[in-house]
Design an enzyme around this catalytic site. Structure first.
Site, PDB file in Angstrom:
ATOM      1  CB  VAL A 216      -0.799  -7.972  -2.145  1.00  0.00           C
ATOM      2  CG1 VAL A 216      -0.610  -9.134  -1.184  1.00  0.00           C
ATOM      3  CG2 VAL A 216       0.510  -7.242  -2.383  1.00  0.00           C
TER       4      VAL A 216
ATOM      5  N   GLY B 211       0.814  -1.217   0.000  1.00  0.00           N
ATOM      6  CA  GLY B 211       0.000   0.000   0.000  1.00  0.00           C
ATOM      7  C   GLY B 211       0.841   1.258   0.000  1.00  0.00           C
TER       8      GLY B 211
ATOM      9  CD  GLU C 261     -14.622  18.126   2.556  1.00  0.00           C
ATOM     10  OE1 GLU C 261     -14.071  17.280   1.842  1.00  0.00           O
ATOM     11  OE2 GLU C 261     -14.037  18.720   3.489  1.00  0.00           O
TER      12      GLU C 261
ATOM     13  N   GLY D 265      -0.284   4.346   0.220  1.00  0.00           N
ATOM     14  CA  GLY D 265      -1.137   5.452   0.671  1.00  0.00           C
ATOM     15  C   GLY D 265      -0.375   6.287   1.693  1.00  0.00           C
ATOM     16  CG  PHE D 266      -2.178   9.784   3.431  1.00  0.00           C
ATOM     17  CD1 PHE D 266      -1.568  11.006   3.228  1.00  0.00           C
ATOM     18  CD2 PHE D 266      -3.422   9.566   2.855  1.00  0.00           C
ATOM     19  CE1 PHE D 266      -2.169  11.997   2.476  1.00  0.00           C
ATOM     20  CE2 PHE D 266      -4.041  10.547   2.095  1.00  0.00           C
ATOM     21  CZ  PHE D 266      -3.407  11.767   1.908  1.00  0.00           C
TER      22      PHE D 266
ATOM     23  CG  ASP E 293      -8.249   4.660   6.469  1.00  0.00           C
ATOM     24  OD1 ASP E 293      -7.792   5.458   7.309  1.00  0.00           O
ATOM     25  OD2 ASP E 293      -8.936   5.012   5.487  1.00  0.00           O
TER      26      ASP E 293
ATOM     27  CB  ALA F  91      -4.380  11.837   5.815  1.00  0.00           C
TER      28      ALA F  91
END
Ligand SMILES: Cc1cc2nc3c(=O)[nH]c(=O)nc-3n(C[C@H](O)[C@H](O)[C@H](O)COP(=O)(O)OP(=O)(O)OC[C@H]3O[C@@H](n4cnc5c(N)ncnc54)[C@H](O)[C@@H]3O)c2cc1C
Length: 445
Positions: free
Chosen positions: A80, A12, A171, A14-15, A301, A318
């Site tokens: 994966v 991953g 949003e 990501g952040f 997460d 994040a």
């Protein structure tokens, strides 16, 4: 005795995964980072891509570029498929990959809470391909409404429903309201604007659940001022692609339902189900080690660090992923060197959500503010956290342009909206039956 360097494999980009890998730069370990995309996604601005406010490229950044010059790191684009913990091995679409220490940083995906019909028909917004697909759907429905005179079909095409009143839902509903107010009025003069409706549906009594009462009330007020129909205490019973039915008996005709009502962790096959908790997350200890294993860790997460102070784990945001990645890098090095580890402590930097032009809500500790200053704060924080100077610049220019022109400039249907099997095929790197999956030898990593 041979001093073998330990291999840390991170799934991953990501952040959480990126931050962890960055902190291992120039350390005496070999790092492999795997992601099914060749780019990192800045998810907080996905809704602007979906509503034509930003180009997709400006919220993505090539993972290879992030690690330019990091000699102890290799990156591979692969999905994966499975972990075999007893062999310290991953099965991927490019073959088997071995690890000494595995870090799962796979993030989360939309949670439809087992409601298959809703999953088939509603639109998730967790990735760039999904945001672009949603953009096409919104624009195609607007175009279609111009050639439809049948009233029910027209209503379906012109009613936009957002489910879930968290930051993403708020949003998105705000952005759709701005699209209606500033863009449709000019570019779609044949559409009767009064027939275009934006709904926001939230199951609990208030929007922005974890934020302050001021933020909750003000965000609802802002949305209503912008013409959004906010339904609180309203739960979705079903959605068949044409009509969304609420538990209280109300119905809304809509061909566009955007699902932001919940997420669940992306867990890899092969892991002991007893290591998971509610929300499909991996139960980790205070150093982010997955509780059933000695050398498997999870951050972001997908991780749930359940303690007396955090009975539901940390928020899926994040900063939590970044902070966990940072500390895990230090702890992994300590573990390898036989030194003591340090427990994770989350530093809550606050929460914010923007509703539209000059309207946002911000909670930082006990400080709460709403309105134009909150909006500038929101923009500043998001610009600063975007990866890459070019992206920062493009987003900034876009926002300034939109502010003065009242336009949302990227309303393009590049690839027509697709759903179902076609969508799955286009979004998977290789099929489930990929001959490469399960190969025993490692690819060059
Ligand atoms: C629309 C939206 C708005 C948001 N707004 C905010 C906000 O304003 N502020 C905030 O703090 N947070 C926000 N968040 C939440 C925030 O984006 C997440 O908390 C954060 O991205 C989590 O980081 P992560 O590293 O755990 O996972 P992610 O950033 O999701 O990264 C996971 C990575 O794993 C890869 N991956 C997954 N499975 C596999 C696999 N099997 N093989 C290979 N690769 C895989 C994915 O491609 C992805 O790159 C928002 C999220 C969304 C969806």
């Amino acid at each position: 005795m041979e001093n073998k360097r330990q291999r840390i494999v991170i799934v991953g980009g990501g952040f959480g995964g990126i931050e962890l890998a960055k902190k291992l730069r120039n350390k005496e370990v070999d790092v492999t980072i795997l992601d099914k995309h060749n780019y990192h996604t800045f998810q907080p601005l996905l809704y602007q891509v979906a509503t034509g406010g930003l180009e997709a490229d400006s919220i993505a950044f090539p993972i290879r570029k992030i690690f330019k010059g990091q000699k102890n790191l290799k990156f591979r684009v692969t999905e994966v498929k499975k972990v075999i913990p007893e062999e310290n091995k991953l099965l991927t679409t490019i073959g088997a990959i071995h690890y000494d220490h595995l870090v799962i940083a796979t993030g989360s995906t939309s949670n439809f809470f087992g409601q298959d019909e809703i999953q088939q028909n509603a639109m998730p917004m967790k990735s760039i391909p999904e945001a672009l697909n949603l953009r096409s759907l919104i624009l195609q429905n607007l175009e279609q409404s111009l050639i439809t005179s049948e009233p029910t079909t027209k209503a379906e095409l012109l009613n936009f429903v957002v489910v879930g009143g968290g930051p993403t839902g708020v949003e998105t509903a705000g952005a759709l309201a701005e699209l209606k107010r500033h863009v449709l009025k000019n570019d779609y003069s044949e559409i009767n604007i009064d027939q275009v409706n934006i709904y926001l549906i939230e199951g609990s009594p208030e929007l922005l659940g974890p934020m302050s009462v001021q933020a909750q009330q003000k965000s609802q007020q802002f949305l209503e001022e912008m013409g959004v129909l906010v339904y609180t205490n309203a739960r979705v019973k079903s959605y068949n692609g044409k009509t969304i039915e609420l538990l209280d008996g109300r119905n809304i005709s809509s061909a566009t339902v955007i699902w932001s009502a919940g997420v669940k962790g992306v867990i890899l096959d092969g892991l002991n189900p007893e290591c998971t908790v509610r929300g499909n997350r991996l139960k980790v200890d205070r150093i982010n080690k997955v509780e059933c294993y000695q050398n498997i860790y999870a951050v972001g997460d997908v991780a749930a660090m359940i303690t007396d102070e955090t009975p539901n784990g940390h928020p899926g945001v994040a900063p939590a992923a970044i902070q966990q990645g940072t500390l895990l890098a230090k702890n992994l090095l300590n573990i390898i060197e036989g030194k003591p580890t340090e427990n994770f402590k989350y530093f809550d930097k606050g929460s914010m959500a923007t509703v539209g032009r000059n309207r946002a809500v911000v909670d930082i500790g006990k400080i709460r503010f709403q309105g134009i200053f909150a909006w500038f704060t929101w923009m500043f924080v998001h610009l600063m956290t975007l990866v890459g100077f070019r992206n920062k610049l493009i987003v900034f220019v876009n926002w300034v342009w939109s502010y003065f022109s009242y336009d949302r400039g990227t309303r393009l249907i590049i690839r027509p909206f697709i759903k179902g099997e076609k969508w799955k095929a286009i979004n998977s790197l290789q099929t489930e039956e990929s001959p490469q999956v399960g190969k025993t030898e490692s690819p060059k990593v």
